[in-house]
Design a protein around this motif. Structure first.
Motif, mmCIF file in Angstrom:
data_model
loop_
_atom_site.group_PDB
_atom_site.id
_atom_site.type_symbol
_atom_site.label_atom_id
_atom_site.label_comp_id
_atom_site.label_asym_id
_atom_site.label_seq_id
_atom_site.Cartn_x
_atom_site.Cartn_y
_atom_site.Cartn_z
ATOM 1 N N LYS A 1 71.562 49.700 42.971
ATOM 2 C CA LYS A 1 71.220 49.003 41.722
ATOM 3 C C LYS A 1 72.454 48.384 41.060
ATOM 4 N N ALA A 2 73.551 49.140 41.024
ATOM 5 C CA ALA A 2 74.781 48.643 40.368
ATOM 6 C C ALA A 2 75.327 47.411 41.071
ATOM 7 N N GLN A 3 75.235 47.377 42.408
ATOM 8 C CA GLN A 3 75.816 46.268 43.174
ATOM 9 C C GLN A 3 74.888 45.053 43.228
ATOM 10 N N LEU A 4 73.591 45.246 43.057
ATOM 11 C CA LEU A 4 72.638 44.142 43.208
ATOM 12 C C LEU A 4 72.075 43.674 41.864
ATOM 13 N N GLU A 5 71.328 44.534 41.202
ATOM 14 C CA GLU A 5 70.655 44.097 39.967
ATOM 15 C C GLU A 5 71.618 43.946 38.804
ATOM 16 N N GLU A 6 72.697 44.718 38.799
ATOM 17 C CA GLU A 6 73.635 44.641 37.671
ATOM 18 C C GLU A 6 74.730 43.609 37.881
ATOM 19 N N ASP A 7 74.748 42.976 39.049
ATOM 20 C CA ASP A 7 75.665 41.859 39.287
ATOM 21 C C ASP A 7 74.959 40.591 38.833
ATOM 22 N N PRO A 8 75.455 39.923 37.766
ATOM 23 C CA PRO A 8 74.726 38.773 37.212
ATOM 24 C C PRO A 8 74.531 37.626 38.201
ATOM 25 N N ILE A 9 75.463 37.470 39.142
ATOM 26 C CA ILE A 9 75.337 36.367 40.109
ATOM 27 C C ILE A 9 74.267 36.690 41.144
ATOM 28 N N VAL A 10 74.354 37.885 41.740
ATOM 29 C CA VAL A 10 73.379 38.288 42.760
ATOM 30 C C VAL A 10 71.986 38.421 42.136
ATOM 31 N N HIS A 11 71.922 38.962 40.932
ATOM 32 C CA HIS A 11 70.633 39.201 40.282
ATOM 33 C C HIS A 11 69.829 37.906 40.127
ATOM 34 N N ARG A 12 70.542 36.792 39.894
ATOM 35 C CA ARG A 12 69.841 35.513 39.705
ATOM 36 C C ARG A 12 69.100 35.065 40.961
ATOM 37 N N HIS A 13 69.549 35.535 42.116
ATOM 38 C CA HIS A 13 68.925 35.110 43.374
ATOM 39 C C HIS A 13 67.950 36.153 43.921
ATOM 40 N N LEU A 14 67.874 37.315 43.252
ATOM 41 C CA LEU A 14 67.020 38.379 43.787
ATOM 42 C C LEU A 14 65.544 38.030 43.739
ATOM 43 N N SER A 15 65.103 37.394 42.661
ATOM 44 C CA SER A 15 63.671 37.065 42.565
ATOM 45 C C SER A 15 63.281 36.072 43.656
ATOM 46 N N SER A 16 64.164 35.095 43.912
ATOM 47 C CA SER A 16 63.910 34.126 44.983
ATOM 48 C C SER A 16 63.886 34.835 46.342
ATOM 49 N N LEU A 17 64.826 35.746 46.524
ATOM 50 C CA LEU A 17 64.894 36.496 47.781
ATOM 51 C C LEU A 17 63.669 37.396 47.942
ATOM 52 N N TYR A 18 63.244 38.004 46.830
ATOM 53 C CA TYR A 18 62.057 38.858 46.852
ATOM 54 C C TYR A 18 60.821 38.049 47.248
ATOM 55 N N ASP A 19 60.682 36.850 46.651
ATOM 56 C CA ASP A 19 59.548 35.982 46.984
ATOM 57 C C ASP A 19 59.564 35.599 48.460
ATOM 58 N N THR A 20 60.772 35.291 48.963
ATOM 59 C CA THR A 20 60.893 34.918 50.379
ATOM 60 C C THR A 20 60.457 36.068 51.284
ATOM 61 N N LEU A 21 60.937 37.284 50.954
ATOM 62 C CA LEU A 21 60.568 38.448 51.759
ATOM 63 C C LEU A 21 59.077 38.756 51.656
ATOM 64 N N LEU A 22 58.531 38.596 50.446
ATOM 65 C CA LEU A 22 57.101 38.852 50.258
ATOM 66 C C LEU A 22 56.269 37.874 51.085
ATOM 67 N N GLU A 23 56.671 36.591 51.074
ATOM 68 C CA GLU A 23 55.958 35.579 51.865
ATOM 69 C C GLU A 23 56.050 35.886 53.358
ATOM 70 N N GLN A 24 57.261 36.231 53.807
ATOM 71 C CA GLN A 24 57.443 36.530 55.231
ATOM 72 C C GLN A 24 56.621 37.758 55.638
ATOM 73 N N ASN A 25 56.591 38.763 54.751
ATOM 74 C CA ASN A 25 55.834 39.978 55.042
ATOM 75 C C ASN A 25 54.334 39.697 55.100
ATOM 76 N N LEU A 26 53.862 38.888 54.147
ATOM 77 C CA LEU A 26 52.441 38.535 54.134
ATOM 78 C C LEU A 26 52.065 37.720 55.373
#
Length: 422
Positions: free
Chosen positions: A309-334
Motif C-alpha cells: 500500500k505504501a509503495q503503490l497507493e500512497e505514491d501520488p504518481i503511481v496512484h494516478r495510474h492505478l485506476s487505469s491499470l485496474y480497469d485494464t486488468l478487469l477487462e482482460q480478466n473478463l
C-alpha cells in the motif's frame, strides 16, 4: 551554555572535536561564537564553529535550537561577506529540513528569514529562501499561497535573468500546477525550465529532475513510451550521483512497461546490473503488479495493492495510474472468463471473478459500448450473449473506391470540355 567565551582559534575547534559528549561540544562551540573578536582569522574559525555546531544540533534533532542559532548569528552576518552569509543561512535551513517532522517549523523559519533579508536588502538570499518556502508550502498542500509566492518571484528573477534559479522556480511551478491538475500550465512551466536550462550549464541532478518531471507529464498524457525514455534519462543521472531519487525513476520506468502491456520486461530490468542495486519494497511492489498484469489476475493485483500500500497507493504518481491499470486488468480478466462462452449468466461471471454482480454488469456494458468485444446484455434473463467476431464486408470499401475513381474521371472530363469550349 557558559557565559565565559573561548578564543576563536583552531585549538578551541580541536577541543570541541575531542569532547566526550555532544552536549559538551555544543557548549564549546557556543562559547567560541560568543568571542567578540572580528579579526579575519577569528571570523574564519567562527564560520567553522557554526558549521560544526549546526551538524551537531541536527544529529541531536534540536530543530528549535537551530532556529534560535540563526537569529543569534545576525550580528555576526554583518561582519562577513553576503555570499558567506547566504551559504551559512541556507546550510542551517537545510539542516532543519533533515530533522523529521519539522515541516511547520521550516515554513515559519523561512518566513522569518525572508522578512530579515527584505529588511537587510539581501536580494540574492531572499529569492532562494522564497523558492525553498514555496516548495515547503507545496509539500504542505498550501497551494494558493505557494502559487502567489511563485508568481511574484518568477517575474523578479526573469528581470534579473538569473537562469539557474529560474530553472528551479519554473520546475517548482510545473510541479505545483501538476498537483493542482492543471496539465497545460504544468507543461508550459516545464518548457520554460527547459528553455532556461538550454542557455546555461545545468548540474546533472537538476537535469535529472527536469527529465523526471517530463516523464511524469508524458505518463499523465498516456504517452508511456516517451515517458519511459525520460525516466530512463533521469535514472541514469540519479544513479551516477547515487541520488535516492534513482529508485523512484526506476520504479516509474517499470510502471511504464506495465502500462504498455510489456510486463514481461519488468523482471529483466530488475535483475539487470543497475536494477540489482535498488532491490527493495519499491521494486517488489512493481514486480507484484507486473506478475498480476501478466497473468491477467485481478485477485493478484488486489493482493499487491494490499501488501504494498505504501509503495503503490500512497505514491501520488503511481496512484494516478492505478485506476487505469485496474480497469485494464478487469477487462482482460473478463475477456479471459467469457472467452469459452457464447451465452453465460452474469452471476456466474461475478462468482468466478469474485466481484459484485452490479459492478460486473456495469463493466460489461461499458466494454460492449467501447467495442472491446461483440455482444449484448440480456438483463431479463440476467445473461451475457457473446457474438462471433463480425467479418468486415469488403463491398463497402470497394464501392467507396469506385465512387472516388468516377469522381476523378468526371473532374478530368470537365477540365477537357472547358478547354474545348474556350
Amino acid at each position: 551554555m557558559s557565559s565565559s567565551y573561548l578564543q576563536a582559534t583552531t585549538d578551541s575547534i580541536a577541543q570541541a572535536l575531542e569532547a566526550k559528549t555532544p552536549a559538551e561540544a555544543i557548549s564549546i562551540y557556543y562559547r567560541v561564537l560568543e568571542n567578540p573578536s572580528s579579526a579575519p582569522d577569528a571570523l574564519r574559525i567562527k564560520e567553522q564553529a557554526i558549521t560544526n555546531l549546526s551538524d551537531l544540533l541536527r544529529q541531536e534533532n534540536r530543530a528549535e535550537e537551530l532556529r534560535s542559532l540563526l537569529t543569534q548569528l545576525r550580528p555576526f552576518f554583518a561582519l562577513i561577506p553576503k555570499a558567506k552569509t547566504a551559504k551559512i543561512v541556507r546550510g542551517i535551513i537545510d539542516d532543519v529540513a533533515k530533522i523529521p517532522g519539522t515541516s511547520d517549523l521550516q515554513i515559519s523559519l523561512c518566513k522569518e528569514v525572508v522578512q530579515w533579508t527584505r529588511a537587510e536588502k539581501r536580494t540574492f538570499l531572499r529569492q532562494r529562501v522564497e523558492a525553498k518556502l514555496a516548495a515547503l508550502l507545496m509539500e504542505n498542500k498550501e497551494y494558493p499561497e505557494a502559487l502567489n509566492l511563485l508568481s511574484g518571484l518568477i517575474k523578479e528573477v526573469r528581470r534579473l535573468d538569473d537562469k539557474l534559479l529560474l530553472v528551479d522556480i519554473d520546475l517548482l511551478e510545473s510541479k505545483l500546477h501538476f498537483s493542482l491538475r492543471n496539465l497545460p500550465k504544468a507543461k508550459a512551466s516545464l518548457t520554460a525550465a527547459r528553455t532556461a536550462a538550454n542557455a546555461i550549464y545545468v548540474p546533472p541532478a537538476q537535469q535529472g529532475t527536469i527529465d523526471l518531471q517530463s516523464g511524469i507529464l508524458h505518463a499523465e498524457e498516456k504517452d508511456y513510451k516517451t515517458a519511459y525514455s525520460y525516466f530512463f534519462e533521469a535514472f541514469e543521472a540519479f544513479n551516477a550521483l547515487e541520488d535516492p531519487r534513482a529508485v523512484f525513476s526506476l520504479k516509474y520506468m517499470l510502471l511504464c512497461k506495465i502500462m504498455v502491456s510489456q510486463a514481461e520486461d519488468v523482471a529483466g530490468i530488475i535483475s539487470s546490473k543497475a536494477g540489482l542495486q535498488y532491490l527493495g519494497p519499491e521494486l517488489d511492489a512493481m514486480k507484484a503488479v507486473a506478475d498480476a498484469h501478466a497473468k491477467r489476475s485481478l485477485k493478484l493485483f488486489e493482493t499487491a495493492l494490499r501488501d504494498f500500500k505504501a509503495q503503490l497507493e500512497e505514491d501520488p504518481i503511481v496512484h494516478r495510474h492505478l485506476s487505469s491499470l485496474y480497469d485494464t486488468l478487469l477487462e482482460q480478466n473478463l475477456c479471459r472468463l467469457i472467452e469459452p462462452f457464447s451465452r453465460v449468466e452474469i452471476a456466474h461471471i461475478a462468482e468466478l471473478i469474485e466481484l459484485p454482480i452490479d459492478h460486473v454488469e456495469k463493466k460489461l456494458s461499458q466494454m460492449i459500448l467501447d467495442k472491446k468485444f461483440a455482444g449484448t446484455l440480456d438483463q431479463g434473463a440476467g445473461c451475457l450473449v457473446i457474438f462471433d467476431d463480425p467479418k468486415t464486408d469488403a463491398i463497402y470499401p470497394a464501392t467507396l473506391e469506385t465512387i472516388s475513381n468516377i469522381g476523378k474521371v468526371v473532374d478530368s472530363l470537365y477540365v477537357r470540355s472547358a478547354k474545348i469550349m474556350a
